[in-house]
Scaffold this motif. Structure first.
Motif: not given
Length: 193
Positions: A28, A31-32, A35-36, A38-39, A42
């Motif tokens: 997890r 994954e976080i 995601e972080a 990727a964010d 971006e």
């Protein structure tokens, strides 16, 4: 089963469960983190795009501003040149003398005279330096008399009380008409457009 075995089983189960929870937690967390990242990527890309767009807009604004300023300076320089040309023409008109000045002045009196045919008393005004010339010319026009000076480059202003008409045939008025009618051509010739 002994108590030690049960405790051992519970301990093993607890370790297994703890290992499972730790593995799930790490998964997890990964994954976080992904995601972080990727964010964050971006956000960085969006910020870079916004900065690039802002830089481009600023560059375009400055370029437009510079072009406008250059155009204004060119127009100002052209106005200055045209004003200098006009001053030179006016100086040359003032400097006209002899037969040329007399011929031009006579033509202007003749042109104005069509408005005063039949008038018994016609007053003619002109440049102070042209008084003698005007007296000489007006001797050929019955009823015409020099009436005083008029601030101009040369030529005449003619009027009659009988007709209540005033004709401005000064070099200034003729120059103004010619200048306005030919300003585009004058500008094109001066600036090779």
């Amino acid at each position: 089963m002994s108590l030690d075995t049960v405790v051992e089983d519970i301990r093993d189960e607890a370790h297994a469960r703890a290992e499972e929870i730790r593995a799930d937690g790490e998964e997890r967390a990964e994954e976080i983190e992904a995601e972080a990242e990727a964010d964050a990527t971006e956000i960085v890309e969006t910020a870079e795009a916004e900065v690039d767009e802002e830089i481009e807009q600023l560059r375009e604004q400055r370029l437009s501003s510079a072009k406008l300023e250059a155009k204004q300076k060119r127009l100002e320089a052209r106005r200055d040149v045209l004003a200098q040309v006009r001053e030179d023409v006016e100086s040359r008109l003032v400097a006209l003398d002899g037969e040329t000045r007399e011929a031009l002045t006579r033509e202007l009196v003749d042109a104005a005279g069509t408005e005063f045919e039949g008038s018994e008393s016609v007053r003619v005004y002109g440049r102070a330096d042209d008084e003698e010339l005007l007296d000489s010319i007006l001797a050929d026009y019955p009823g015409y008399a020099y009436a005083g000076e008029y601030d101009c480059l040369g030529g005449v202003v003619v009027e009659s009380e009988a007709s209540r008409v005033r004709v401005n045939n000064t070099f200034d008025s003729v120059l103004e008409d010619v200048w306005e009618d030919n300003l585009r051509e004058i500008s094109d010739r001066l600036f090779d457009q």
